[in-house]
Write an enzyme that holds these catalytic residues in place. Structure first.
Site, mmCIF file in Angstrom:
data_model
loop_
_atom_site.group_PDB
_atom_site.id
_atom_site.type_symbol
_atom_site.label_atom_id
_atom_site.label_comp_id
_atom_site.label_asym_id
_atom_site.label_seq_id
_atom_site.Cartn_x
_atom_site.Cartn_y
_atom_site.Cartn_z
ATOM 1 N N HIS A 112 -8.911 -33.426 -21.883
ATOM 2 C CA HIS A 112 -9.350 -34.629 -22.602
ATOM 3 C C HIS A 112 -8.506 -35.806 -22.132
ATOM 4 C CE1 HIS A 112 -10.425 -37.319 -25.925
ATOM 5 N NE2 HIS A 112 -11.487 -36.550 -26.047
ATOM 6 N N GLU A 154 -16.035 -29.707 -27.104
ATOM 7 C CA GLU A 154 -17.293 -29.173 -26.594
ATOM 8 C C GLU A 154 -17.333 -27.658 -26.577
ATOM 9 O OE1 GLU A 154 -19.348 -31.289 -26.699
ATOM 10 O OE2 GLU A 154 -19.402 -32.764 -25.100
HETATM 11 N N1 ACO Z 1 -10.633 -27.877 -15.701
HETATM 12 C C1 ACO Z 1 -9.804 -27.862 -14.624
HETATM 13 N N2 ACO Z 1 -8.997 -28.897 -14.312
HETATM 14 C C2 ACO Z 1 -9.050 -29.992 -15.087
HETATM 15 C C3 ACO Z 1 -9.900 -30.060 -16.197
HETATM 16 C C4 ACO Z 1 -10.697 -28.921 -16.509
HETATM 17 N N3 ACO Z 1 -11.516 -28.926 -17.542
HETATM 18 N N4 ACO Z 1 -9.750 -31.272 -16.786
HETATM 19 C C5 ACO Z 1 -8.857 -31.936 -16.053
HETATM 20 N N5 ACO Z 1 -8.418 -31.164 -15.031
HETATM 21 C C6 ACO Z 1 -7.436 -31.505 -14.026
HETATM 22 C C7 ACO Z 1 -7.995 -32.399 -12.942
HETATM 23 O O1 ACO Z 1 -8.605 -31.672 -11.913
HETATM 24 C C8 ACO Z 1 -6.769 -33.134 -12.498
HETATM 25 O O2 ACO Z 1 -6.035 -32.274 -11.675
HETATM 26 P P1 ACO Z 1 -5.279 -32.840 -10.355
HETATM 27 O O3 ACO Z 1 -4.310 -33.876 -10.895
HETATM 28 O O4 ACO Z 1 -4.636 -31.638 -9.781
HETATM 29 O O5 ACO Z 1 -6.350 -33.462 -9.518
HETATM 30 C C9 ACO Z 1 -5.965 -33.295 -13.790
HETATM 31 O O6 ACO Z 1 -6.391 -32.247 -14.654
HETATM 32 C C10 ACO Z 1 -6.197 -34.631 -14.477
HETATM 33 O O7 ACO Z 1 -7.591 -34.868 -14.533
HETATM 34 P P2 ACO Z 1 -8.226 -36.272 -14.884
HETATM 35 O O8 ACO Z 1 -9.560 -36.347 -14.198
HETATM 36 O O9 ACO Z 1 -7.263 -37.380 -14.643
HETATM 37 O O10 ACO Z 1 -8.395 -36.162 -16.433
HETATM 38 P P3 ACO Z 1 -9.301 -37.092 -17.321
HETATM 39 O O11 ACO Z 1 -8.464 -37.566 -18.429
HETATM 40 O O12 ACO Z 1 -10.003 -38.153 -16.562
HETATM 41 O O13 ACO Z 1 -10.376 -36.017 -17.748
HETATM 42 C C11 ACO Z 1 -12.108 -34.935 -18.831
HETATM 43 C C12 ACO Z 1 -10.859 -35.800 -19.013
HETATM 44 C C13 ACO Z 1 -13.163 -35.750 -18.090
HETATM 45 C C14 ACO Z 1 -12.650 -34.548 -20.204
HETATM 46 C C15 ACO Z 1 -11.742 -33.669 -18.014
HETATM 47 O O14 ACO Z 1 -10.724 -32.957 -18.681
HETATM 48 C C16 ACO Z 1 -12.947 -32.765 -17.715
HETATM 49 O O15 ACO Z 1 -13.666 -33.020 -16.759
HETATM 50 N N6 ACO Z 1 -13.167 -31.698 -18.544
HETATM 51 C C17 ACO Z 1 -14.291 -30.813 -18.336
HETATM 52 C C18 ACO Z 1 -15.568 -31.402 -18.914
HETATM 53 C C19 ACO Z 1 -15.557 -31.471 -20.435
HETATM 54 O O16 ACO Z 1 -15.111 -30.558 -21.117
HETATM 55 N N7 ACO Z 1 -16.084 -32.602 -20.965
HETATM 56 C C20 ACO Z 1 -16.136 -32.864 -22.411
HETATM 57 C C21 ACO Z 1 -15.049 -33.803 -22.812
HETATM 58 S S1 ACO Z 1 -14.922 -33.974 -24.555
HETATM 59 C C22 ACO Z 1 -15.891 -35.310 -24.936
HETATM 60 O O17 ACO Z 1 -15.977 -36.272 -24.264
HETATM 61 C C23 ACO Z 1 -16.691 -35.258 -26.172
#
Ligand code: ACO
Length: 378
Positions: A263, A318
């Site tokens: 998140h 989610e």
């Molecule tokens: N699985 C694996 N790795 C992840 C995940 C995940 N679910 N989420 C983040 N990371 C990793 C990224 O790959 C990144 O790694 P790196 O630095 O080695 O490249 C690091 O964590 C940081 O990621 P960001 O993209 O900066 O995190 P951000 O804050 O933008 O992402 C998000 C938040 C979009 C929710 C992300 O965690 C994600 O894509 N999750 C999966 C999809 C999901 O569950 N969406 C629902 C969100 S809840 C809502 O909005 C209601």
């Protein structure tokens, strides 16, 4: 020319040296509606912790969110009646509109149907917007199954009537309770991407329907409200306990994200995940799915901690949303529409707040493209 006829333009405030991609840590609005404390794992909605609101009805949370923002004050019972009337009004609009949704994904069908509601007619439309989503979402679900829409029952609460319109028969009380808890849990959540979108559009005075349709467009992406369907896809693809660790490890090795984890704001567990886990635990028929999901969750958290040690990645809303919505009978490709049914509460409240007190939202960008050739001559 004199300096009087050619005054220097007033100075603009200096721009920040760097853009903030993703607007992380940028405070873009003040709101009385909700606060997400990502370090403490706390969601506060108008002075109440989410956990304290979870046992209340969706209508009572609407009363809380709309208080002092809607032009006419309404308590829970009045909102329940007004929503019932507005569902009936919405249902009458369906016959000419529904065939146009054929072939569209459910969330795109919802967007199309909401577009039939005009900003110009009366207003401020917050009740109609909240009432319309379950009517449209249930009708879309049934049409995709080749069934006629079911007319609303004005005497029921929003959650009970949503399930009745979906299935064509009254829902079990435990299912109504679980859906009500879900709608409350997702009702508002700070300045998330869809709510911010709604406020940007509202700030131009474009109107409430335009604002919430824009919000829906932002919600449908998998990084926001489009994830719960893929959570179930992931559970199905894993299939059995022995495959959990290798399946998740391979997905991470391919650079994929595990749906339902991570998140932007929470650095600890999303408090909504536990509220929804509690809601699904009360459903008799969901037991096997929950046990399997818990095993996947535990393994995913362990692997994420190993593979991404610098980034705390925890379960988000989610993951258990998927289990609740599956248990009460929604199709997984329609989960985003159910999310919209709950989040419409927050979107409408933010639009009312923005329209009341807000200023046109118009940030700046930092130009990093090429400059034109220097001007020559006079
Ligand atoms: N699985 C694996 N790795 C992840 C995940 C995940 N679910 N989420 C983040 N990371 C990793 C990224 O790959 C990144 O790694 P790196 O630095 O080695 O490249 C690091 O964590 C940081 O990621 P960001 O993209 O900066 O995190 P951000 O804050 O933008 O992402 C998000 C938040 C979009 C929710 C992300 O965690 C994600 O894509 N999750 C999966 C999809 C999901 O569950 N969406 C629902 C969100 S809840 C809502 O909005 C209601």
């Amino acid at each position: 020319m004199t300096s009087r006829s050619n005054p220097s333009p007033p100075a603009l405030a200096p721009l920040a040296a760097h853009a903030a991609p993703g607007l992380d840590d940028v405070i873009a609005a003040e709101t009385v509606l909700s606060h997400v404390d990502g370090a403490a794992g706390r969601l506060i909605v108008r002075g109440h912790d989410l956990e304290a609101l979870a046992s209340r009805s969706f209508e009572s949370v609407l009363a809380l969110l709309w208080r002092d923002l809607a032009p006419e004050p309404m308590e829970e019972a009045e909102i329940r009646s007004a929503l019932g009337r507005a569902r009936t009004h919405t249902f009458a609009l369906l016959p000419p509109l529904l065939p146009a949704t054929d072939g569209l994904a459910p969330v795109e069908a919802l967007r199309l149907l909401l577009s039939a509601l005009a900003d110009a007619e009366g207003g401020p439309h917050h009740v109609l917007a909240v009432a319309a989503v379950p009517v449209f979402a249930a009708a879309i679900h049934r049409r995709r199954a080749g069934k006629d829409p079911v007319a609303p029952d004005m005497d029921l609460g929003q959650a009970a009537d949503f399930l009745r319109m979906l299935h064509g028969s009254p829902a079990a009380e435990s299912h109504v309770r679980a859906l009500d808890t879900y709608l409350v849990t997702v009702a508002d959540h700070g300045l998330n991407a869809s709510t911010f979108t709604a406020r940007v559009i509202a700030s131009t005075k474009a109107g409430l329907f335009s604002s919430v349709i824009g919000a829906l467009c932002a919600l449908k992406g998998p990084l926001h409200g489009g994830a719960p369907g893929p959570v179930l896809d992931m559970l199905d693809a894993i299939g059995e306990e022995s495959r959990i660790r290798p399946w998740l490890a391979e997905a991470l090795a391919r650079g994929e994200r595990l749906m339902g984890f991570g998140h932007r704001i929470y650095r600890v567990r999303d408090p909504r995940a536990d509220v929804l886990k509690g809601a699904v635990a009360g459903l008799r028929d969901a037991g096997g799915r929950i046990r399997f999901a818990e095993a996947v969750e535990a393994e995913a958290l362990a692997l994420l901690a190993e593979r991404k040690p610098l980034r705390p990645l925890e379960t988000n809303v989610e993951f258990y949303t998927a289990l609740v919505l599956e248990a009460v009978g929604f199709a997984r490709d329609g989960f985003t529409n159910v999310f919209a049914a709950g989040r419409m509460a927050g979107w409408t409240a933010h639009v009312l707040e923005q329209e009341k007190a807000g200023r046109l939202i118009r940030p700046q960008s930092r130009y990093v493209g090429p400059m034109p050739a220097p001007r020559t001559g006079a």
